[in-house]
Design a protein around this motif. Structure first.
Motif, PDB file in Angstrom:
ATOM      1  N   LEU A 166      36.013  29.984  52.328  1.00 45.38           N
ATOM      2  CA  LEU A 166      36.809  31.203  52.250  1.00 45.38           C
ATOM      3  C   LEU A 166      37.603  31.252  50.949  1.00 45.38           C
ATOM      4  O   LEU A 166      37.645  32.299  50.281  1.00 45.38           O
ATOM      5  CB  LEU A 166      37.770  31.274  53.444  1.00 45.38           C
ATOM      6  N   ALA A 167      38.216  30.122  50.561  1.00 48.60           N
ATOM      7  CA  ALA A 167      38.994  30.086  49.322  1.00 48.60           C
ATOM      8  C   ALA A 167      38.109  30.360  48.107  1.00 48.60           C
ATOM      9  O   ALA A 167      38.474  31.137  47.214  1.00 48.60           O
ATOM     10  CB  ALA A 167      39.699  28.733  49.178  1.00 48.60           C
ATOM     11  N   VAL A 168      36.939  29.726  48.076  1.00 47.60           N
ATOM     12  CA  VAL A 168      36.005  29.953  46.960  1.00 47.60           C
ATOM     13  C   VAL A 168      35.517  31.395  46.970  1.00 47.60           C
ATOM     14  O   VAL A 168      35.392  32.043  45.913  1.00 47.60           O
ATOM     15  CB  VAL A 168      34.825  28.972  47.045  1.00 47.60           C
ATOM     16  N   GLY A 169      35.244  31.916  48.159  1.00 44.98           N
ATOM     17  CA  GLY A 169      34.787  33.301  48.260  1.00 44.98           C
ATOM     18  C   GLY A 169      35.816  34.294  47.751  1.00 44.98           C
ATOM     19  O   GLY A 169      35.471  35.267  47.070  1.00 44.98           O
ATOM     20  N   LEU A 170      37.088  34.056  48.039  1.00 45.19           N
ATOM     21  CA  LEU A 170      38.135  34.966  47.578  1.00 45.19           C
ATOM     22  C   LEU A 170      38.331  34.879  46.068  1.00 45.19           C
ATOM     23  O   LEU A 170      38.623  35.891  45.415  1.00 45.19           O
ATOM     24  CB  LEU A 170      39.445  34.658  48.310  1.00 45.19           C
ATOM     25  N   MET A 171      38.166  33.683  45.511  1.00 42.04           N
ATOM     26  CA  MET A 171      38.236  33.571  44.050  1.00 42.04           C
ATOM     27  C   MET A 171      37.050  34.286  43.399  1.00 42.04           C
ATOM     28  O   MET A 171      37.206  34.942  42.357  1.00 42.04           O
ATOM     29  CB  MET A 171      38.281  32.094  43.641  1.00 42.04           C
ATOM     30  N   SER A 172      35.873  34.177  44.017  1.00 37.16           N
ATOM     31  CA  SER A 172      34.705  34.892  43.500  1.00 37.16           C
ATOM     32  C   SER A 172      34.903  36.398  43.624  1.00 37.16           C
ATOM     33  O   SER A 172      34.537  37.163  42.710  1.00 37.16           O
ATOM     34  CB  SER A 172      33.455  34.457  44.272  1.00 37.16           C
ATOM     35  N   PHE A 173      35.478  36.825  44.739  1.00 39.62           N
ATOM     36  CA  PHE A 173      35.791  38.241  44.932  1.00 39.62           C
ATOM     37  C   PHE A 173      36.704  38.749  43.814  1.00 39.62           C
ATOM     38  O   PHE A 173      36.489  39.854  43.273  1.00 39.62           O
ATOM     39  CB  PHE A 173      36.469  38.429  46.286  1.00 39.62           C
ATOM     40  N   THR A 174      37.702  37.960  43.455  1.00 41.23           N
ATOM     41  CA  THR A 174      38.629  38.357  42.385  1.00 41.23           C
ATOM     42  C   THR A 174      37.882  38.570  41.078  1.00 41.23           C
ATOM     43  O   THR A 174      38.064  39.589  40.396  1.00 41.23           O
ATOM     44  CB  THR A 174      39.715  37.285  42.201  1.00 41.23           C
ATOM     45  N   PHE A 175      37.037  37.600  40.709  1.00 40.11           N
ATOM     46  CA  PHE A 175      36.328  37.699  39.436  1.00 40.11           C
ATOM     47  C   PHE A 175      35.372  38.885  39.420  1.00 40.11           C
ATOM     48  O   PHE A 175      35.314  39.640  38.439  1.00 40.11           O
ATOM     49  CB  PHE A 175      35.558  36.400  39.171  1.00 40.11           C
ATOM     50  N   ILE A 176      34.627  39.063  40.503  1.00 39.33           N
ATOM     51  CA  ILE A 176      33.627  40.144  40.542  1.00 39.33           C
ATOM     52  C   ILE A 176      34.296  41.509  40.486  1.00 39.33           C
ATOM     53  O   ILE A 176      33.858  42.403  39.739  1.00 39.33           O
ATOM     54  CB  ILE A 176      32.762  40.011  41.811  1.00 39.33           C
ATOM     55  N   THR A 177      35.359  41.688  41.257  1.00 40.19           N
ATOM     56  CA  THR A 177      35.991  43.017  41.300  1.00 40.19           C
ATOM     57  C   THR A 177      36.775  43.321  40.032  1.00 40.19           C
ATOM     58  O   THR A 177      36.851  44.483  39.621  1.00 40.19           O
ATOM     59  CB  THR A 177      36.923  43.128  42.516  1.00 40.19           C
ATOM     60  N   MET A 178      37.345  42.310  39.379  1.00 41.76           N
ATOM     61  CA  MET A 178      38.159  42.576  38.186  1.00 41.76           C
ATOM     62  C   MET A 178      37.308  43.020  36.992  1.00 41.76           C
ATOM     63  O   MET A 178      37.812  43.642  36.058  1.00 41.76           O
ATOM     64  CB  MET A 178      39.003  41.353  37.820  1.00 41.76           C
ATOM     65  N   ILE A 179      35.997  42.700  37.038  1.00 42.47           N
ATOM     66  CA  ILE A 179      35.116  43.143  35.960  1.00 42.47           C
ATOM     67  C   ILE A 179      34.324  44.385  36.358  1.00 42.47           C
ATOM     68  O   ILE A 179      33.352  44.758  35.692  1.00 42.47           O
ATOM     69  CB  ILE A 179      34.156  42.023  35.526  1.00 42.47           C
ATOM     70  N   GLY A 180      34.756  45.019  37.462  1.00 41.60           N
ATOM     71  CA  GLY A 180      34.167  46.297  37.823  1.00 41.60           C
ATOM     72  C   GLY A 180      33.260  46.287  39.025  1.00 41.60           C
ATOM     73  O   GLY A 180      32.708  47.338  39.393  1.00 41.60           O
ATOM     74  N   GLY A 181      33.055  45.138  39.657  1.00 39.61           N
ATOM     75  CA  GLY A 181      32.180  45.057  40.808  1.00 39.61           C
ATOM     76  C   GLY A 181      32.874  45.487  42.088  1.00 39.61           C
ATOM     77  O   GLY A 181      33.074  44.666  42.996  1.00 39.61           O
ATOM     78  N   ASN A 182      33.227  46.756  42.170  1.00 43.39           N
ATOM     79  CA  ASN A 182      33.887  47.288  43.374  1.00 43.39           C
ATOM     80  C   ASN A 182      33.480  48.749  43.540  1.00 43.39           C
ATOM     81  O   ASN A 182      32.993  49.380  42.577  1.00 43.39           O
ATOM     82  CB  ASN A 182      35.410  47.140  43.263  1.00 43.39           C
ATOM     83  N   PRO A 183      33.654  49.347  44.724  1.00 42.24           N
ATOM     84  CA  PRO A 183      33.212  50.730  44.960  1.00 42.24           C
ATOM     85  C   PRO A 183      33.828  51.743  44.022  1.00 42.24           C
ATOM     86  O   PRO A 183      33.219  52.792  43.746  1.00 42.24           O
ATOM     87  CB  PRO A 183      33.646  50.995  46.412  1.00 42.24           C
ATOM     88  N   LEU A 184      35.021  51.470  43.491  1.00 36.64           N
ATOM     89  CA  LEU A 184      35.684  52.413  42.592  1.00 36.64           C
ATOM     90  C   LEU A 184      35.215  52.269  41.152  1.00 36.64           C
ATOM     91  O   LEU A 184      35.614  53.057  40.293  1.00 36.64           O
ATOM     92  CB  LEU A 184      37.204  52.226  42.667  1.00 36.64           C
ATOM     93  N   ARG A 185      34.397  51.230  40.877  1.00 37.95           N
ATOM     94  CA  ARG A 185      33.955  50.926  39.505  1.00 37.95           C
ATOM     95  C   ARG A 185      35.162  50.778  38.569  1.00 37.95           C
ATOM     96  O   ARG A 185      35.117  51.163  37.405  1.00 37.95           O
ATOM     97  CB  ARG A 185      33.015  52.021  38.979  1.00 37.95           C
ATOM     98  N   ASP A 186      36.212  50.207  39.097  1.00 34.49           N
ATOM     99  CA  ASP A 186      37.458  50.044  38.346  1.00 34.49           C
ATOM    100  C   ASP A 186      37.486  48.651  37.723  1.00 34.49           C
ATOM    101  O   ASP A 186      37.592  47.643  38.420  1.00 34.49           O
ATOM    102  CB  ASP A 186      38.652  50.234  39.288  1.00 34.49           C
ATOM    103  N   THR A 187      37.376  48.596  36.396  1.00 37.62           N
ATOM    104  CA  THR A 187      37.473  47.320  35.677  1.00 37.62           C
ATOM    105  C   THR A 187      38.957  47.066  35.383  1.00 37.62           C
ATOM    106  O   THR A 187      39.464  47.396  34.313  1.00 37.62           O
ATOM    107  CB  THR A 187      36.656  47.369  34.367  1.00 37.62           C
ATOM    108  N   TYR A 188      39.622  46.466  36.345  1.00 36.20           N
ATOM    109  CA  TYR A 188      41.084  46.364  36.221  1.00 36.20           C
ATOM    110  C   TYR A 188      41.544  45.101  35.502  1.00 36.20           C
ATOM    111  O   TYR A 188      42.664  45.031  34.993  1.00 36.20           O
ATOM    112  CB  TYR A 188      41.751  46.441  37.598  1.00 36.20           C
ATOM    113  N   GLY A 189      40.702  44.083  35.404  1.00 35.26           N
ATOM    114  CA  GLY A 189      41.032  42.894  34.632  1.00 35.26           C
ATOM    115  C   GLY A 189      42.415  42.342  34.949  1.00 35.26           C
ATOM    116  O   GLY A 189      42.775  42.114  36.101  1.00 35.26           O
ATOM    117  N   PHE A 190      43.229  42.148  33.900  1.00 33.83           N
ATOM    118  CA  PHE A 190      44.594  41.623  34.055  1.00 33.83           C
ATOM    119  C   PHE A 190      45.627  42.750  33.996  1.00 33.83           C
ATOM    120  O   PHE A 190      46.735  42.551  33.501  1.00 33.83           O
ATOM    121  CB  PHE A 190      44.887  40.581  32.975  1.00 33.83           C
TER     122      PHE A 190
END
Length: 531
Positions: A166-190
């Motif tokens: 679960l911990a590794v999965g949540l860290m992977s979720f953070t990396f994927i979504t911050m570079i745009g891998g989310n339904p909003l296509r929001d590359t939010y980065g830092f």
């Protein structure tokens, strides 16, 4: 050989812990509520920069504790090591103080997990009465620890694997979504670290304004880190049951530190990335426990990104890890009480066991202390959680101070008796510097910082003060009581005995040890991954 060492040897023969068990106990035992839920409270007060910095700094403290324990425990791997080391290397009165403090530490984590369980449950509904939830959880703990305790070891190993996944999965979720891998296509980065996007980031002000406010925010995050990050003490508790301890434990100590640092330092970084510290949903979830909002920053972030289903899965996994952690603490606290009773440090009644070996009165006492979870019925959940955080943090810091002081006696005792460090099965680096700095930092943080807000004008609160500083007053009383009651002797460096007979038993055990093949396919997989 003492009775408690003999019992440890019997338990080793019956169900010895392999490297995979020891490493996952050290990691899984500390990954849970604090990392997935409670850490959000510190984020709101210090900001992402302070949170990441505090967790990074506190990891060096854990490295120092790791170094101290690894030398002593591999020198003589015994049950309840840091309690018995304090007995032998310093003064039996300090061992009594350490034992009672560790029991309080483990027991108080149970109501913390129960309160957190109810808080996370609020994601789906608030229709279930709080008292009913607490009662159901405690009844489950009672049943599991009285009738299904035989499943504890292997089940906790695989539950710990689940926490790591679960911990590794949540860290992977953070990396994927911050570079745009989310339904909003929001590359939010830092973005949440950028002061032009989030006012006050990355170092938030807490209570006061300006530099003082930012320092107080960092201080709050540092206290959270001292509560959240642990591990070496959990590994040391397995020493009396480890297969080939002088080979297994050094690897376990080294790997646990690096893996814990990875999980907690990177975890604190990820929390500050996925959600802003001033997020209104996070603030309301922590203060009001509103249904649907979730109390984990990750769940809130998933909901905000309009990710379907996943928030429910993650929240369910977090709920499972919380329940597992609470059950683990019931087991550890009751066995600590049982061990203290065997050593004469608790009333003899706590040594009584059922026909299947469960210390019935020790379990009963532990569950009775867990009834403190009912404080949530008449108080806000976030407030009650903070009370337990303060109490547990104070006990943990006291434990670390005792460990480091015991190590210094061990180190200088070997010097005084001419025992070269080359005789140690495992030699750590930066000694005795680690022991000196650990003791100083633990005492400073414990005495001055835990619960510090209660001393601010208009912030006085009796429960907060008691939960924060009770052990500060109780510990000296315990020490003096045992010293007067048993007339114990303070050990001089040249008079310390280094478990000579016990070491001979360990040598004989390792010389004649024949390893058993893994009993199942899954055990073979676990041995391959964690060996």
């Amino acid at each position: 050989m003492s009775r408690i060492l003999l019992l440890a040897w019997i338990r080793r023969i019956e169900s010895s812990k392999q490297g995979r068990h020891i490493q996952l106990i050290g990691i899984g035992g500390t990954i849970g509520t604090a990392l997935f839920v409670q850490i959000g409270s510190a984020l709101t007060k210090g900001g992402p920069g302070s949170l990441f910095l505090a967790f990074t700094i506190w990891s060096t403290f854990i490295l120092a504790i790791n170094n101290c324990l690894s030398e002593m425990v591999t020198w003589i791997p015994i049950a309840s090591p840091f309690v018995r080391f304090a007995d032998r290397f310093v003064d039996p009165a300090l061992g009594f103080c350490a034992g009672i403090n560790f029991f309080v530490f483990e027991a108080m984590l149970i109501p913390f997990e129960v309160v957190a369980f109810n808080l996370v449950l609020q994601f789906w509904t608030d229709k279930i009465p709080i008292a009913a939830v607490i009662t159901i959880v405690l009844v489950c703990y009672a049943l599991l620890n009285l009738f299904a305790v035989g499943w504890y070891g292997e089940s906790e190993f695989w539950l710990a694997v689940g926490k790591v996944v679960l911990a590794v999965g949540l860290m992977s979720f953070t990396f994927i979504t911050m570079i745009g891998g989310n339904p909003l296509r929001d590359t939010y980065g830092f973005r949440n670290w950028d002061p032009s996007k989030v006012a006050g980031a990355p170092f938030a002000e807490n209570i006061k304004t300006g530099s003082l406010g930012r320092f107080l925010g960092f201080l709050t995050c540092l206290i959270q880190a001292s509560f959240t990050i642990a591990g070496p003490d959990y590994v040391s508790m397995t020493a009396g049951e480890a297969e080939l301890p002088r080979r297994t434990l050094p690897r376990a100590f080294n790997s646990v530190f690096y893996r814990l640092t990875t999980f907690f330092v990177l975890g604190s970084l990820c929390i500050g990335i996925v959600v802003p510290y001033s997020d209104p949903d996070l603030l309301k979830a922590l203060s009001d426990a509103r249904p649907g909002a979730g109390s984990s920053p990750y769940v809130i972030a998933m909901a905000r990104m309009q990710i379907p289903v996943l928030p429910h899965i993650v929240n369910a996994l977090i709920l499972t890890s919380i329940f597992s952690a609470g059950n683990s603490y019931v087991y550890c606290a009751s066995r600590t009480c049982f061990g203290l009773a065997l050593q004469g440090k608790m009333p003899k009644i706590f040594t009584r066991c059922t026909s299947n070996g469960v210390p019935i009165y020790s379990v009963t006492l532990t569950l009775a202390i867990s009834l403190l979870a009912f404080l949530q019925v008449s108080n806000n959940a976030a407030v009650v959680l903070q009370w337990f955080v303060n109490l547990v943090t104070a006990s943990q810091l006291l434990n670390y101070a005792i460990i480091s002081f015991t190590y210094l006696k061990f180190y200088y005792g070997m010097q005084a008796q001419g025992i070269p460090r080359e005789h140690l099965p495992h030699r750590s680096f930066w000694q005795p510097f680690c022991g000196c700095t650990t003791r100083s930092r633990a005492r400073l943080l414990w005495r001055s910082w835990v619960g510090w807000t209660v001393f601010l004008p208009g912030n006085w609160d009796v429960p907060t003060f008691l939960f924060s500083y009770a052990m500060l007053g109780v510990a000296p009383v315990l020490f003096v009581f045992w010293k007067v009651f048993r007339r114990t002797t303070w050990q001089l460096a040249e008079d310390i005995t280094f478990f000579v007979k016990e070491r001979e038993q360990v040598d004989l055990y390792e010389d004649t040890y024949v390893a058993d093949a893994p009993s199942s396919f899954f055990a073979k997989i676990g041995d391959f991954i964690f060996s």
